[in-house]
Write a protein that holds these residues in place. Sequence first.
Motif, mmCIF file in Angstrom:
data_model
loop_
_atom_site.group_PDB
_atom_site.id
_atom_site.type_symbol
_atom_site.label_atom_id
_atom_site.label_comp_id
_atom_site.label_asym_id
_atom_site.label_seq_id
_atom_site.Cartn_x
_atom_site.Cartn_y
_atom_site.Cartn_z
ATOM 1 N N ASP A 264 -108.797 0.408 74.158
ATOM 2 C CA ASP A 264 -110.024 0.841 74.832
ATOM 3 C C ASP A 264 -111.082 -0.260 74.818
ATOM 4 O O ASP A 264 -111.764 -0.495 75.828
ATOM 5 N N LEU A 265 -111.240 -0.937 73.688
ATOM 6 C CA LEU A 265 -112.269 -1.973 73.572
ATOM 7 C C LEU A 265 -111.944 -3.203 74.404
ATOM 8 O O LEU A 265 -112.849 -3.930 74.830
ATOM 9 N N LEU B 29 -103.453 -5.991 72.358
ATOM 10 C CA LEU B 29 -103.780 -7.073 73.288
ATOM 11 C C LEU B 29 -102.587 -7.405 74.184
ATOM 12 O O LEU B 29 -102.728 -7.613 75.392
ATOM 13 N N SER B 30 -101.394 -7.452 73.585
ATOM 14 C CA SER B 30 -100.196 -7.727 74.374
ATOM 15 C C SER B 30 -99.976 -6.661 75.439
ATOM 16 O O SER B 30 -99.738 -6.973 76.616
ATOM 17 N N ASP B 31 -100.068 -5.399 75.041
ATOM 18 C CA ASP B 31 -99.845 -4.314 75.991
ATOM 19 C C ASP B 31 -100.954 -4.223 77.031
ATOM 20 O O ASP B 31 -100.765 -3.622 78.095
ATOM 21 N N SER B 32 -102.117 -4.814 76.730
ATOM 22 C CA SER B 32 -103.229 -4.825 77.682
ATOM 23 C C SER B 32 -103.149 -6.008 78.643
ATOM 24 O O SER B 32 -103.978 -6.127 79.542
ATOM 25 N N ASP C 42 -105.675 2.934 65.460
ATOM 26 C CA ASP C 42 -106.286 1.610 65.593
ATOM 27 C C ASP C 42 -105.842 0.965 66.899
ATOM 28 O O ASP C 42 -106.635 0.331 67.607
ATOM 29 N N TYR C 43 -104.558 1.106 67.199
ATOM 30 C CA TYR C 43 -103.989 0.535 68.425
ATOM 31 C C TYR C 43 -104.747 1.043 69.651
ATOM 32 O O TYR C 43 -105.186 0.258 70.496
ATOM 33 N N ALA D 284 -113.951 1.723 64.396
ATOM 34 C CA ALA D 284 -113.915 2.899 63.530
ATOM 35 C C ALA D 284 -114.243 4.171 64.305
ATOM 36 O O ALA D 284 -113.609 5.217 64.110
ATOM 37 N N THR D 285 -115.224 4.095 65.192
ATOM 38 C CA THR D 285 -115.619 5.279 65.957
ATOM 39 C C THR D 285 -114.513 5.722 66.901
ATOM 40 O O THR D 285 -114.139 6.904 66.935
ATOM 41 N N LEU D 286 -113.966 4.787 67.664
ATOM 42 C CA LEU D 286 -112.940 5.145 68.640
ATOM 43 C C LEU D 286 -111.670 5.666 67.968
ATOM 44 O O LEU D 286 -111.088 6.661 68.411
#
Length: 272
Positions: A114-115, A141-144, A108-109, A240-242
Amino acid sequence: MQMKPLIGRDTQLCMSLSARPGNFGTRFHNRLYELTGLDFVYKSFSTTDLDAAIGGIRALGIRGCAISMPFKEAVIPLLDGLAPTAGAINSVNTIVNDGGVLTGHNTDYGAVVDLAADLDRAMPFVVQGSGGMAKAVAAALSDSGFRDGTIVARNERAGRTLADLYGYRWAAMPEGTVPLLVNVTPLGMTGADAEALAFPAAMIDGCAVAFDVVQYPIETPFLRAAAAAGKRCITGADVATLQAVQQFVLYTGVTPDAAQVADAGAWARAHS
């Protein structure tokens, strides 16, 4: 399309465990097995005995298992170790079985990273939720590079703990206007909360991006309202796809191409 072997004694089994199993993951993985010619089969399950279910994965040599609510944290003591993606947020959505050694991962992470890749990092955001998936979203989000965030959770202890972990704020209820809204609760999910709007209408009107991790239905009341207001929408099907592609690679060691992923995603959505 490669010829998939007939199911036999050498066929490897992968599975999922969820309180409310759906069909998307099952159809997606099995379609990819067909497209890549792999001798695998995938089946979803529910359980009221998590210990026994995880013991079965180990004892029967089941290659991999997707983990959904409410098992993402409860499963951790039953595993032999955690990959960095799961250990950093203390939440597991994927188990890989290597000869009886069970390792927890969190795809999920990676899906949320990616999104979020083409979103403006300066955007303030609200994440509603404090469970395992909310941890994955907040960490991603934090790591991005997203620094201005609020975690909304009625459970103050869980909400503050998650917010403090990443330097965000906590609030008991959603309010105000922010560009990015993320729902990580069952609000809008098929069942008792199917008609619930995850955020107030005024917040939806004021946002730029509406992101809902709910998979069933794909178009939740929150996303329908956001789409009607002309907002960019990111759906639970996108997540879900990713994340399922990353699981597929962990289980099989094979990376499907973009056409295969698109085919499997369309197939799964059409037959779920």
